[in-house]
Design a protein around this motif. Structure first.
Motif, mmCIF file in Angstrom:
data_model
loop_
_atom_site.group_PDB
_atom_site.id
_atom_site.type_symbol
_atom_site.label_atom_id
_atom_site.label_comp_id
_atom_site.label_asym_id
_atom_site.label_seq_id
_atom_site.Cartn_x
_atom_site.Cartn_y
_atom_site.Cartn_z
ATOM 1 N N ILE A 123 26.755 17.031 38.308
ATOM 2 C CA ILE A 123 26.491 18.428 37.954
ATOM 3 C C ILE A 123 27.769 18.989 37.361
ATOM 4 O O ILE A 123 28.824 18.960 38.002
ATOM 5 N N LYS A 124 27.674 19.499 36.136
ATOM 6 C CA LYS A 124 28.837 20.083 35.470
ATOM 7 C C LYS A 124 28.848 21.587 35.713
ATOM 8 O O LYS A 124 27.801 22.212 35.823
ATOM 9 N N PHE A 125 30.058 22.136 35.755
ATOM 10 C CA PHE A 125 30.231 23.573 35.931
ATOM 11 C C PHE A 125 30.841 24.176 34.682
ATOM 12 O O PHE A 125 31.677 23.552 34.026
ATOM 13 N N ASN A 126 30.434 25.412 34.379
ATOM 14 C CA ASN A 126 31.083 26.117 33.279
ATOM 15 C C ASN A 126 32.456 26.581 33.759
ATOM 16 O O ASN A 126 32.815 26.417 34.928
ATOM 17 N N GLU A 127 33.223 27.166 32.875
ATOM 18 C CA GLU A 127 34.600 27.530 33.202
ATOM 19 C C GLU A 127 34.696 28.519 34.357
ATOM 20 O O GLU A 127 35.515 28.363 35.261
ATOM 21 N N ILE A 128 33.831 29.527 34.350
ATOM 22 C CA ILE A 128 33.860 30.517 35.432
ATOM 23 C C ILE A 128 33.508 29.864 36.758
ATOM 24 O O ILE A 128 34.211 30.042 37.761
ATOM 25 N N GLU A 129 32.435 29.086 36.776
ATOM 26 C CA GLU A 129 32.031 28.414 38.013
ATOM 27 C C GLU A 129 33.146 27.504 38.523
ATOM 28 O O GLU A 129 33.442 27.485 39.721
ATOM 29 N N ILE A 144 36.637 33.334 52.048
ATOM 30 C CA ILE A 144 37.137 34.255 51.039
ATOM 31 C C ILE A 144 35.944 35.056 50.514
ATOM 32 O O ILE A 144 34.821 34.564 50.510
ATOM 33 N N THR A 145 36.178 36.284 50.092
ATOM 34 C CA THR A 145 35.088 37.109 49.552
ATOM 35 C C THR A 145 35.049 37.015 48.029
ATOM 36 O O THR A 145 36.032 36.634 47.388
ATOM 37 N N ALA A 146 33.925 37.398 47.464
ATOM 38 C CA ALA A 146 33.777 37.427 46.007
ATOM 39 C C ALA A 146 34.798 38.371 45.387
ATOM 40 O O ALA A 146 35.371 38.072 44.329
ATOM 41 N N CYS A 147 35.052 39.478 46.046
ATOM 42 C CA CYS A 147 36.029 40.446 45.553
ATOM 43 C C CYS A 147 37.423 39.825 45.481
ATOM 44 O O CYS A 147 38.150 40.006 44.500
ATOM 45 N N GLU A 148 37.804 39.087 46.510
ATOM 46 C CA GLU A 148 39.114 38.430 46.524
ATOM 47 C C GLU A 148 39.225 37.395 45.412
ATOM 48 O O GLU A 148 40.252 37.300 44.735
ATOM 49 N N ILE A 149 38.150 36.635 45.209
ATOM 50 C CA ILE A 149 38.146 35.643 44.129
ATOM 51 C C ILE A 149 38.253 36.356 42.788
ATOM 52 O O ILE A 149 39.037 35.964 41.918
ATOM 53 N N SER A 150 37.476 37.401 42.615
ATOM 54 C CA SER A 150 37.469 38.174 41.373
ATOM 55 C C SER A 150 38.873 38.680 41.027
ATOM 56 O O SER A 150 39.311 38.586 39.873
ATOM 57 N N GLU A 151 39.562 39.198 42.013
ATOM 58 C CA GLU A 151 40.919 39.720 41.793
ATOM 59 C C GLU A 151 41.912 38.609 41.460
ATOM 60 O O GLU A 151 42.784 38.786 40.622
ATOM 61 N N ILE A 155 38.073 37.790 36.930
ATOM 62 C CA ILE A 155 36.704 37.610 36.430
ATOM 63 C C ILE A 155 35.846 38.626 37.167
ATOM 64 O O ILE A 155 36.030 38.839 38.362
ATOM 65 N N ASN A 156 34.908 39.268 36.449
ATOM 66 C CA ASN A 156 34.140 40.326 37.107
ATOM 67 C C ASN A 156 33.372 39.783 38.311
ATOM 68 O O ASN A 156 32.966 38.626 38.344
ATOM 69 N N GLU A 157 33.181 40.651 39.275
ATOM 70 C CA GLU A 157 32.606 40.254 40.563
ATOM 71 C C GLU A 157 31.172 39.745 40.437
ATOM 72 O O GLU A 157 30.770 38.850 41.173
ATOM 73 N N PHE A 158 30.401 40.277 39.497
ATOM 74 C CA PHE A 158 29.025 39.803 39.342
ATOM 75 C C PHE A 158 29.003 38.337 38.913
ATOM 76 O O PHE A 158 28.193 37.551 39.409
ATOM 77 N N ASP A 159 29.904 37.944 38.020
ATOM 78 C CA ASP A 159 29.988 36.536 37.614
ATOM 79 C C ASP A 159 30.360 35.656 38.804
ATOM 80 O O ASP A 159 29.826 34.557 38.965
ATOM 81 N N ALA A 163 28.064 32.660 40.552
ATOM 82 C CA ALA A 163 28.575 31.314 40.804
ATOM 83 C C ALA A 163 28.393 30.943 42.277
ATOM 84 O O ALA A 163 27.953 29.835 42.597
ATOM 85 N N LEU A 164 28.705 31.878 43.170
ATOM 86 C CA LEU A 164 28.543 31.609 44.603
ATOM 87 C C LEU A 164 27.088 31.325 44.952
ATOM 88 O O LEU A 164 26.799 30.433 45.752
#
Length: 177
Positions: A123-129, A144-151, A155-159, A163-164
């Motif tokens: 399974i390949k992932f795109n760059e954001i994933e 870790i939270t999506a917000c922490e990853i985003s910061e 990358i915006n939190e919705f993306d 991915a999550l």
């Protein structure tokens, strides 16, 4: 769905579709040149619209790389609000890697995971994933939270949430209880 939500509000998308409706069997670079847009932008629009069966293409083989000739076919797109809400349920949750026999393909220089072999399937992932998965902490961590990853990766939190959601569906990660 995430890709669709990003581009559906773009007036340029509808200019591309209208142009294609009137000028079938054109490739993305010809459309971009005619409309004064960047080829990558037009190609992205067409790829997303192809996934939702709004445009179709045929490959034209010639010297060099084959060319995709697109045509508008129209149709309807349904947005599943329940799916979007299920993505947002991950907001604020702590996520960590799930234990399992996963074989990742890393690009350490770019701090990304290119793909995973899961049940003998690659399974390949795109760059954001790939960037999101690279930051997921190991099993037995606090997560870790999506917000922490985003910061961390800007990358915006919705993306990040999308991915999550994908990684959860693949059983690569788990929500920390």
């Amino acid at each position: 769905m995430n890709e669709l939500l990003k581009i559906i509000s773009s007036p340029q998308l509808f200019e591309v579709l209208n142009f294609l409706k009137d000028n079938p069997d054109m490739n993305s670079s010809a459309i971009a040149k005619s409309l004064g847009y960047h080829t990558f932008t037009v190609q992205r629009y067409l790829e997303v619209m192809e996934k939702f069966n709004i445009v179709a293409f045929r490959e034209e083989k010639k010297i060099g790389r084959p060319s995709k000739k697109y045509r508008y076919i129209g149709g309807k797109i349904t947005i599943d609000i329940n799916e979007i809400l299920s993505i947002f349920k991950l907001k604020g949750k702590r996520i960590r890697e799930r234990s399992g026999d996963f074989k990742y393909s890393y690009d350490l220089n770019r701090e990304t995971i290119k793909g995973v072999i899961l049940n003998k399937e690659k399974i390949k992932f795109n760059e954001i994933e790939g960037k999101v998965l690279f930051l997921i902490p190991p099993v037995n961590s606090n997560g870790i939270t999506a917000c922490e990853i985003s910061e961390k990766i800007n990358i915006n939190e919705f993306d990040v949430l999308c991915a999550l959601k994908k990684f959860l569906s693949l059983n690569l990660i788990e929500v920390v209880e």
